[in-house]
Enzyme design. Structure first.
Site, PDB file in Angstrom:
ATOM      1  CE  LYS A  12      36.316 -14.783  23.797  1.00 50.77           C
ATOM      2  NZ  LYS A  12      35.561 -15.995  23.841  1.00 50.77           N
ATOM      3  CB  THR A  36      37.377 -14.463  19.948  1.00 52.18           C
ATOM      4  OG1 THR A  36      36.591 -13.731  19.018  1.00 52.18           O
ATOM      5  CG2 THR A  36      38.470 -13.563  20.506  1.00 52.18           C
ATOM      6  CG  ASP A  60      28.278 -21.933  22.157  1.00 55.85           C
ATOM      7  OD1 ASP A  60      29.518 -22.031  22.198  1.00 55.85           O
ATOM      8  OD2 ASP A  60      27.650 -21.018  22.709  1.00 55.85           O
ATOM      9  CG  ASP A  80      31.094 -14.354  33.142  1.00 50.60           C
ATOM     10  OD1 ASP A  80      30.896 -14.511  34.364  1.00 50.60           O
ATOM     11  OD2 ASP A  80      31.185 -13.241  32.600  1.00 50.60           O
ATOM     12  CG  HIS A  87      25.603 -17.522  23.050  1.00 46.71           C
ATOM     13  ND1 HIS A  87      26.213 -16.443  23.636  1.00 46.71           N
ATOM     14  CD2 HIS A  87      26.458 -18.543  23.186  1.00 46.71           C
ATOM     15  CE1 HIS A  87      27.385 -16.815  24.126  1.00 46.71           C
ATOM     16  NE2 HIS A  87      27.555 -18.092  23.856  1.00 46.71           N
ATOM     17  NE  ARG A  96      18.408 -30.107  25.857  1.00 41.75           N
ATOM     18  CZ  ARG A  96      18.310 -28.777  25.930  1.00 41.75           C
ATOM     19  NH1 ARG A  96      18.280 -28.167  27.098  1.00 41.75           N
ATOM     20  NH2 ARG A  96      18.248 -28.040  24.838  1.00 41.75           N
TER      21      ARG A  96
END
Length: 132
Positions: A12, A36, A60, A80, A87, A96
């Site tokens: 972040k 966030t 996402d 990361d 998730h 994808r």
């Protein structure tokens, strides 16, 4: 262009630095972000950002839905790779979808800089043609 900005927790700060450095380009586009990340970018830069849920809570997937509807033009997703993500299936699905629908996707600062400079030069105008 519609641009999604996503960053895992340990990335972040990198995303805030990136968006601060390139806010002069990003301010000319419609920005979206997960929870966030969007809040931190907005606080640091003053950029207007449509915020979705956080990634683990479905953000996402919300962005992925826009990709599948051809309503997203670029995604900058600072991942990361060294930390397990709860998730991860959602992250893989989003990546994808970017491949399926030919959406430019940067997963690190180096590629993001190439995309942002291309955006500034007009190299991504082909996205407008696809929407017609």
């Amino acid at each position: 262009m519609k641009i999604a900005l996503i960053a895992h927790d340990k990335k972040k700060n990198d995303m805030v630095q990136f968006t601060t450095a390139y806010q002069h380009i990003l301010k000319n586009h419609e920005l979206f972000a997960t929870g966030t990340t969007g809040m931190r970018i907005s606080e640091a830069t003053g950029l207007s950002i449509h915020r979705f849920q956080s990634g683990p809570l479905g953000g996402d997937q919300e962005i992925g839905a826009l990709v599948a509807q051809n309503k997203m033009d670029m995604i900058i997703f600072f991942r990361d790779p060294l930390t397990a993500q709860p998730h991860e299936p959602d992250v893989s699905a989003l990546m994808r979808l970017c491949d399926v629908y030919a959406i430019p996707l940067a997963t690190n600062m180096g590629t993001a800089e190439v995309l942002i400079h291309g955006l500034e030069r007009g190299d991504l105008q082909w996205r407008s043609i696809l929407k017609q």
